[in-house]
Design an enzyme around this catalytic site. Structure first.
Site, PDB file in Angstrom:
ATOM      1  N   CYS A   1     -33.728  32.818  63.281  1.00 51.64           N
ATOM      2  CA  CYS A   1     -32.724  32.549  64.303  1.00 51.64           C
ATOM      3  C   CYS A   1     -32.844  31.111  64.768  1.00 51.64           C
ATOM      4  CB  CYS A   1     -32.938  33.501  65.484  1.00 51.64           C
ATOM      5  SG  CYS A   1     -31.848  33.226  66.892  1.00 51.64           S
ATOM      6  N   CYS A   2     -31.695  30.437  64.933  1.00 53.76           N
ATOM      7  CA  CYS A   2     -31.680  29.134  65.606  1.00 53.76           C
ATOM      8  C   CYS A   2     -30.649  29.225  66.733  1.00 53.76           C
ATOM      9  CB  CYS A   2     -31.404  27.988  64.640  1.00 53.76           C
ATOM     10  SG  CYS A   2     -29.752  27.963  63.916  1.00 53.76           S
ATOM     11  N   ALA A   3     -30.146  28.113  67.191  1.00 52.64           N
ATOM     12  CA  ALA A   3     -29.265  28.148  68.362  1.00 52.64           C
ATOM     13  C   ALA A   3     -27.949  28.875  68.081  1.00 52.64           C
ATOM     14  CB  ALA A   3     -28.993  26.736  68.861  1.00 52.64           C
TER      15      ALA A   3
ATOM     16  N   TYR B   1     -29.004  32.473  68.329  1.00 53.21           N
ATOM     17  CA  TYR B   1     -29.384  32.948  69.659  1.00 53.21           C
ATOM     18  C   TYR B   1     -28.159  33.127  70.551  1.00 53.21           C
ATOM     19  CZ  TYR B   1     -31.038  32.837  74.474  1.00 53.21           C
ATOM     20  OH  TYR B   1     -31.242  33.117  75.804  1.00 53.21           O
TER      21      TYR B   1
END
Length: 364
Positions: A96-98, A125
């Protein structure tokens, strides 16, 4: 390479406590993260800031090139080793990233080249966060029963023992009063809300939930505040009030705030420092309500607290704390709670001792 991207998938991830390898920078993670996430960033805070500045000044291609330059060689290898170990330890996890953009795709591609096919969250996220917010809004619409009562009534324990109970104070890592802090630091507001959403989703998924059982809380629990959608519903909820004998309440408070907190501080810091932390914790709690007590009464209670601590240190007995705890309850906490309860008297639907309230709630 795998991706997950449906609303149902997002909720399933939260319900299952799916391990999340969050590759955002630490500063982003600290501002808000999912409950089962671990932070193994592609870039640290300084690297992220440098790439962000480059993006604003020179565009995306230059920023991407700088990112690859900063995360190269030994630095890249160290981070690859950490990601690989996390993937092997959490085979059912996700990246997961932004926003499900370049960072998680870069890490995913590097892992794939190393022989690890690991899924990522499309939308990142931000998508999970929106899912958590929406889930809380929806689930808060179910009927709510609040457990009320004066300090020491065992409200939290009663909520914990209900299959449809959600321990708001446990999630907030704070017991809601001046003496409410625990040894665990409170989460950021966003992380607290995410944890609450996950807990509500899991509780709802375990059974055919008809209503929630929650403790009668104010808007703030320590530094965390309840989501407005839930707080609004709580102001309309029925209240069951625990009315246990004063002596029973004192026994609970002695166990929770003196015996257990002393044990926890000693376990965390050792005997000597643990004792100092415990003393500071009690003095800080009393000091927090100095203005409401008035300076003279505060000084009297603080002196009695010092005497009680000396007795506890030399004999191991916590009985001396009654000298300041009893007047604190009778002069401050009990009148304050009764005043608050009077303002919502029409919401009170049941009163009884702890076991009676527990039985009443069970029958709802």
């Amino acid at each position: 390479m795998q991706e997950r991207h449906t609303e149902q998938d997002y909720r399933a991830l939260l319900i299952a406590d799916t391990p999340i390898i969050d590759v955002r920078a630490p500063i982003e993670f600290e501002q808000g993260a999912m409950p089962a996430a671990i932070n193994l960033p592609l870039m640290n805070n300084d690297e992220r800031a440098a790439v962000g500045t480059c993006y604003k000044q020179q565009g995306s291609d230059a920023a991407l090139a700088l990112g690859h330059k900063l995360v190269a060689g030994e630095i890249r290898q160290q981070r690859m080793d950490a990601w690989r170990a996390a993937c092997l330890q959490n085979p059912q996890g996700i990246l997961c990233c932004a926003r499900g953009g370049q960072r998680s795709h870069i890490v995913q591609s590097w892992l794939y080249a190393a022989g690890i096919d690991y899924p990522l969250v499309e939308g990142g996220y931000k998508a999970l966060r929106q899912t958590a917010i929406q889930a809380t809004i929806e689930l808060a619409q179910k009927p709510i029963v609040l457990i009320g009562g004066c300090t020491g009534s065992g409200k939290t324990l009663l909520v914990q023992q209900q299959p449809n109970g959600v321990d708001l104070e446990g999630l907030a890592r704070h017991r809601g009063s001046a003496f409410g802090r625990t040894l665990q630091p409170q989460l950021s507001q966003a992380s607290f809300e995410n944890l609450l959403a996950a807990e509500m989703l899991k509780t709802d998924a375990r059974q055919n939930l008809r209503l929630w059982v929650l403790e009668d809380e104010s808007r703030m629990i320590g530094s965390n505040h309840l989501p407005e959608c839930l707080r609004e519903r709580m102001t309309q909820a029925a209240i069951a009030v625990v009315e246990d004998p004063f002596e029973i309440r004192l026994e609970r408070l002695n166990e929770e705030y003196f015996l257990r907190m002393h044990h926890d501080f000693t376990h965390a810091y050792g005997d000597e420092q643990g004792w100092q932390e415990y003393c500071e914790y009690l003095h800080h709690g009393l000091s927090a309500i100095k203005r409401r007590l008035g300076l003279q009464r505060y000084n009297e209670l603080a002196a009695q607290l010092d005497t009680a601590l000396t007795t506890q240190l030399t004999t191991g007995s916590t009985d001396g704390h009654l000298a300041w705890l009893v007047p604190l309850l009778k002069e401050y906490y009990d009148p304050m709670y009764r005043y608050q309860l009077e303002k919502k008297a029409e919401k009170v639907v049941f009163r009884g001792e702890w076991a009676e309230v527990a039985e009443w709630v069970k029958a709802r």
